[in-house]
Every structure is written in structure tokens, then in C-alpha cells.
Design a protein around this motif. Structure first.
Motif, mmCIF file in Angstrom:
data_model
loop_
_atom_site.group_PDB
_atom_site.id
_atom_site.type_symbol
_atom_site.label_atom_id
_atom_site.label_comp_id
_atom_site.label_asym_id
_atom_site.label_seq_id
_atom_site.Cartn_x
_atom_site.Cartn_y
_atom_site.Cartn_z
ATOM 1 N N LEU A 51 59.163 33.423 67.279
ATOM 2 C CA LEU A 51 58.449 33.965 67.284
ATOM 3 C C LEU A 51 57.141 34.022 68.373
ATOM 4 C CD1 LEU A 51 56.305 36.740 66.210
ATOM 5 C CD2 LEU A 51 55.035 34.710 65.026
ATOM 6 N N THR A 52 57.187 35.042 69.563
ATOM 7 C CA THR A 52 56.440 34.987 70.539
ATOM 8 C C THR A 52 55.221 35.919 71.044
ATOM 9 O OG1 THR A 52 57.322 33.843 72.146
ATOM 10 C CG2 THR A 52 56.378 34.774 72.895
ATOM 11 N N LEU A 53 53.768 35.404 70.756
ATOM 12 C CA LEU A 53 53.577 36.505 70.192
ATOM 13 C C LEU A 53 52.320 36.911 71.713
ATOM 14 C CD1 LEU A 53 51.039 36.492 67.142
ATOM 15 C CD2 LEU A 53 52.956 37.918 68.292
ATOM 16 N N PHE A 54 52.322 38.498 72.880
ATOM 17 C CA PHE A 54 51.641 38.048 74.218
ATOM 18 C C PHE A 54 50.146 38.428 73.381
ATOM 19 C CE2 PHE A 54 55.798 38.153 74.328
ATOM 20 C CZ PHE A 54 56.207 37.187 75.709
ATOM 21 N N VAL A 55 49.485 37.922 73.828
ATOM 22 C CA VAL A 55 47.863 38.067 73.828
ATOM 23 C C VAL A 55 47.146 37.998 75.268
ATOM 24 C CG1 VAL A 55 45.265 37.315 72.888
ATOM 25 C CG2 VAL A 55 47.543 36.322 71.726
ATOM 26 N N ALA A 56 47.099 40.065 75.302
ATOM 27 C CA ALA A 56 46.544 40.359 76.129
ATOM 28 C C ALA A 56 45.011 40.426 76.244
ATOM 29 C CB ALA A 56 47.377 42.049 76.900
ATOM 30 N N GLY A 57 44.165 39.934 77.426
ATOM 31 C CA GLY A 57 42.902 40.849 77.773
ATOM 32 C C GLY A 57 42.234 39.484 76.910
ATOM 33 N N PHE A 58 42.158 38.429 76.929
ATOM 34 C CA PHE A 58 41.063 37.296 77.021
ATOM 35 C C PHE A 58 41.160 36.621 78.284
ATOM 36 C CE2 PHE A 58 39.976 32.776 75.999
ATOM 37 C CZ PHE A 58 38.791 32.913 74.715
ATOM 38 N N ARG A 59 39.807 36.815 78.360
ATOM 39 C CA ARG A 59 39.519 35.704 79.931
ATOM 40 C C ARG A 59 38.411 34.796 79.296
ATOM 41 N NH1 ARG A 59 40.696 39.643 83.557
ATOM 42 N NH2 ARG A 59 40.567 41.602 83.335
ATOM 43 N N PRO A 60 38.360 34.204 80.882
ATOM 44 C CA PRO A 60 38.052 32.757 80.816
ATOM 45 C C PRO A 60 36.141 33.147 80.801
ATOM 46 C CG PRO A 60 39.442 33.365 82.696
ATOM 47 C CD PRO A 60 39.818 34.204 81.939
ATOM 48 N N TYR A 61 36.032 32.462 80.641
ATOM 49 C CA TYR A 61 34.050 32.274 80.233
ATOM 50 C C TYR A 61 33.633 30.867 80.215
ATOM 51 C CZ TYR A 61 34.115 31.739 75.605
ATOM 52 O OH TYR A 61 33.713 31.631 74.150
ATOM 53 N N PHE A 62 32.880 30.628 80.745
ATOM 54 C CA PHE A 62 31.640 29.145 80.491
ATOM 55 C C PHE A 62 30.366 30.335 80.425
ATOM 56 C CE2 PHE A 62 32.771 29.075 85.270
ATOM 57 C CZ PHE A 62 31.518 28.644 85.763
ATOM 58 N N HIS A 63 29.271 28.621 80.489
ATOM 59 C CA HIS A 63 28.244 28.736 80.485
ATOM 60 C C HIS A 63 27.015 28.134 82.097
ATOM 61 C CE1 HIS A 63 28.973 29.446 76.388
ATOM 62 N NE2 HIS A 63 28.533 30.918 76.297
ATOM 63 N N ILE A 64 26.088 29.176 82.311
ATOM 64 C CA ILE A 64 25.488 28.382 83.224
ATOM 65 C C ILE A 64 23.959 28.640 83.494
ATOM 66 C CG2 ILE A 64 24.845 28.548 85.892
ATOM 67 C CD1 ILE A 64 27.813 30.398 85.634
ATOM 68 N N ALA A 65 23.317 26.833 83.403
ATOM 69 C CA ALA A 65 21.667 27.061 83.175
ATOM 70 C C ALA A 65 21.107 28.333 84.010
ATOM 71 C CB ALA A 65 21.548 26.267 82.922
ATOM 72 N N LEU A 66 20.320 28.637 83.490
ATOM 73 C CA LEU A 66 19.327 29.613 85.218
ATOM 74 C C LEU A 66 18.645 28.400 85.812
ATOM 75 C CD1 LEU A 66 17.314 31.816 82.413
ATOM 76 C CD2 LEU A 66 19.185 31.765 84.231
ATOM 77 N N LYS A 67 18.535 28.733 87.239
ATOM 78 C CA LYS A 67 17.734 27.779 87.891
ATOM 79 C C LYS A 67 16.443 27.252 87.441
ATOM 80 C CE LYS A 67 18.336 30.565 91.235
ATOM 81 N NZ LYS A 67 18.103 31.270 92.560
ATOM 82 N N PRO A 68 16.139 26.421 87.781
ATOM 83 C CA PRO A 68 14.778 25.476 87.730
ATOM 84 C C PRO A 68 13.601 26.444 87.238
ATOM 85 C CG PRO A 68 15.764 23.877 88.156
ATOM 86 C CD PRO A 68 16.513 24.748 89.075
#
Length: 202
Positions: A51-68
Motif C-alpha cells: 500500500l502507498t498513501l500519498f499525503v497532500a498538504g502537510f507543510r514544513p514548519y519550525f519555531h522562531i524566538a522573538l528578537k531580544p
């Protein structure tokens, strides 16, 4: 196992064992529309069919701290997104040959303040972070190259591979069992190439 047949109408879910998750390719659906970047989830059904499931719409992301010294109320997501988008368009990392199969015109999808599930800086004071969502995995490296020019130098979870991020977010484990509602599946055998006996878009 016997030759695969269409999934039984009486079954409400498709249950399968996950063997591997890989980056997929942007694809065009039956109507010709181009999808979001996707992943391919490979496994075997309970009856022993690949079986192969093609998963659409999942976006890469990460978090950023606010500037000092930057207050959350001073953060303007539209300005942040427009500035980073402009820098990435000028930057050679975003315009060089990517590891992802294609390079989109829009690199930055969204930027918003969020409080992570766990505190990444101070156990006694939960601070909001910027959640940056990008178009494709390759854009992560370009964004990390451009963000210091905007004054942002602290990042969290930017090193997590795209496939692992997806697995962690939805609770998938290698060799573990997963269930997908039948109503969420689209038979992709006529427009998506695959060596698997069953292929679906979800």
C-alpha cells in the motif's frame, strides 16, 4: 496473498502496518490541479497487500524566538512574511537547484505567534514563538540563511527532517499500525505511478 480487490464497502477504515515514510512529488489530480507538496507512506495491509498513501498538504514548519526585547504585540505577521519572502527570493539558497522536485514562487506560507506545547527557553515563563510555515522542505535552509538579516537568530525544531516531523505530529511509528477512514481516501491508481497494489491520496 490473493490478488487485491477493491476495498470492501463494509469496512469503514483501512488498517495497515507502516514500513516507510518518504518525500513524495507534487502531483496533478484527476482535474489537472497541482497539489501541495506531499509525503508517501508505504506499508502493508492486514491481508498482506502493499500500500502507498500519498499525503497532500502537510507543510514544513519550525519555531522562531522573538528578537531580544521584542514584545509580542509589536510582531506584525504580514510584514514579517513579506520581508522574509523578499529576502528568500533574492537569496541564492532559495533559487539554487533544490533537493525538492520543484521550487515554488511563494516560499513563505504563514507566520503566526503561538505558544509551543512545551517551553523551549524557560521552565517558569512560557513565551510565545513565531511559527513559520514554508512551502516546501528545501525552503527551511533558505529561511535559516535569511532570518539573521531580519534580526532573528534563535530557532527551534528547524533541524527535524520533514518526514519525521509528519510522523511525530500525527503519531505514526515505523512498523506500527495505522488506520485511515475510508471516506478520506481517493483511489489514485489511475493518475499516480506506484509499484504498490493499492494507492490512495489522503
Amino acid at each position: 496473498p490473493p490478488a487485491p480487490t477493491p476495498m470492501s464497502e463494509s469496512k469503514e477504515v483501512l488498517r495497515f502496518q507502516v514500513h516507510q515514510i518518504t518525500k513524495g512529488f507534487p502531483w496533478r489530480g484527476p482535474g489537472g490541479q497541482r497539489t501541495q507538496p506531499n509525503l508517501s507512506v508505504h506499508g502493508v495491509t492486514e491481508s498482506g497487500h502493499s500500500l502507498t498513501l500519498f499525503v497532500a498538504g502537510f507543510r514544513p514548519y519550525f519555531h522562531i524566538a522573538l528578537k531580544p526585547g521584542q514584545l509580542p504585540d509589536s510582531f506584525n505577521p504580514d510584514e514579517f512574511q513579506a520581508q522574509l519572502q523578499a529576502l528568500m527570493e533574492e537569496d541564492g539558497h532559495a533559487n539554487s537547484k533544490p533537493s525538492w522536485p520543484y521550487q515554488p514562487r511563494t516560499h513563505v506560507i504563514s507566520a503566526s505567534l503561538t505558544t509551543p506545547r512545551f517551553d523551549m527557553t524557560n521552565a517558569f515563563e512560557r513565551q510565545p514563538f513565531i511559527r513559520l510555515e514554508l512551502a516546501v522542505p528545501n525552503d527551511t535552509y533558505a529561511a535559516l540563511h535569511c532570518l539573521p538579516r531580519m534580526g532573528y537568530t534563535s530557532y527551534f525544531e528547524s533541524h527535524i527532517p520533514y518526514e519525521l516531523r509528519y510522523s511525530a505530529d500525527i503519531g505514526l511509528r515505523g512498523a506500527g499500525w495505522a488506520e485511515v477512514p475510508k471516506s478520506a481516501l481517493i483511489d489514485s491508481s489511475t493518475f499516480m505511478p506506484s509499484d504498490a497494489e493499492y494507492t490512495y491520496v489522503v
